[in-house]
Design an enzyme around this catalytic site. Structure first.
Site, PDB file in Angstrom:
ATOM      1  N   CYS A  71       0.837  -1.209   0.000  1.00  0.00           N
ATOM      2  CA  CYS A  71       0.000   0.000   0.000  1.00  0.00           C
ATOM      3  C   CYS A  71       0.866   1.252   0.000  1.00  0.00           C
ATOM      4  CB  CYS A  71      -0.935   0.000   1.213  1.00  0.00           C
ATOM      5  SG  CYS A  71      -2.029   1.436   1.292  1.00  0.00           S
ATOM      6  N   CYS A  74      -0.467   4.095   2.172  1.00  0.00           N
ATOM      7  CA  CYS A  74      -0.278   3.836   3.609  1.00  0.00           C
ATOM      8  C   CYS A  74       1.159   4.106   4.042  1.00  0.00           C
ATOM      9  CB  CYS A  74      -0.626   2.384   3.947  1.00  0.00           C
ATOM     10  SG  CYS A  74      -2.238   1.819   3.395  1.00  0.00           S
ATOM     11  N   ASP A  75       2.121   3.658   3.229  1.00  0.00           N
ATOM     12  CA  ASP A  75       3.509   3.604   3.677  1.00  0.00           C
ATOM     13  C   ASP A  75       4.475   4.500   2.910  1.00  0.00           C
ATOM     14  OD1 ASP A  75       2.706   1.633   5.494  1.00  0.00           O
ATOM     15  OD2 ASP A  75       3.087   0.008   4.072  1.00  0.00           O
TER      16      ASP A  75
END
Length: 250
Positions: A71, A74-75
């Protein structure tokens, strides 16, 4: 998530931490079996999510969360100023690679074919981005690193030759599989297995059964949108139950 769970418990929710074995959605009260124990409910909300497809490598699992991710949104922030690899060739992979250029110094898109499967507009956007380069006809045979990602070992699909690409992060973007196998024989699902819900609704093909989050969402796949659709499902389930009460009293 702990706060959410505590709030639900304060309002009387019971938790069963186990996988469901089978379901019966023929009519309400709907049945769910967990380790042989039967549970029944007048309404059912399905929020089983989706699982990111992985490469199937031991090193990938070992370094998941230590440089391997599925992701970018997300990261991506944690990889500022680093060189990264994105595995895949579809719209998702191109979108991930493009997003990561906001943080990374260079993003290499690794694809098993010699051209992208992504839509024309997405592909052209990637080709035009100076921070994105491509390794065509290549697959990842190993993720190299001890405690953190240091490189990916690539195999040329035409020559079988191996080479190492030095990167500090690997984003696997080869798709997701909705966790809907338990329901596919009883609910309408699309060709990819995502549960079909009504327009602007979480209602499924069975009245009283609702689906929320990634098990029915193949577009956004974010925690905030999943939480939002979960709230929608709770409201719709409550309204549906309230509408059944007069019938139940007759």
């Amino acid at each position: 998530m702990t706060k959410f769970r505590e709030q639900a418990a304060r309002f009387g929710a019971d938790f069963v931490t186990a996988d469901a074995d089978r379901v019966d959605l023929a009519s309400a009260p709907f049945g769910v079996w967990v380790d042989g124990t039967e549970y029944r409910g007048e309404a059912l909300i399905i929020s089983t999510g989706a699982t990111a497809r992985m490469l199937g490598l031991e090193s990938e699992q070992r370094l998941l969360g230590h440089g391997v991710s599925t992701c970018a949104t997300c990261d991506g922030f944690f990889f500022r100023g680093k060189r990264l690899a994105v595995v895949g060739g579809g719209d998702s992979a191109v979108e991930e690679a493009t997003f990561l250029t906001k943080f990374a110094t260079q993003v290499t898109l690794v694809h098993r074919r010699d051209e992208l499967r992504a839509s024309k507009i997405m592909a052209e956007r990637a080709y035009a981005n100076p921070k994105i380069d491509f390794r065509w006809n290549a697959v990842v045979d190993d993720v190299v690193g001890n405690g953190r990602v240091e490189a990916v070992r690539l195999r040329d699909t035409l020559t079988d030759e191996h080479s190492d690409l030095a990167v500090e992060g690997v984003f696997v973007a080869i798709g997701h599989d909705p966790n809907s196998a338990l329901f596919r024989q009883q609910l309408d699902c699309d060709d990819a297995g995502y549960i079909v819900t009504g327009a602007d609704s979480t209602s499924t093909s069975v009245e009283g059964v609702f689906a929320a989050g990634d098990v029915q969402d193949h577009v956004y796949r974010q925690a905030i949108t999943a939480a939002g659709s979960g709230c929608m499902a709770a409201i719709e389930a409550e309204h549906w139950l309230a509408a059944q009460e007069p019938t139940a009293r007759q």
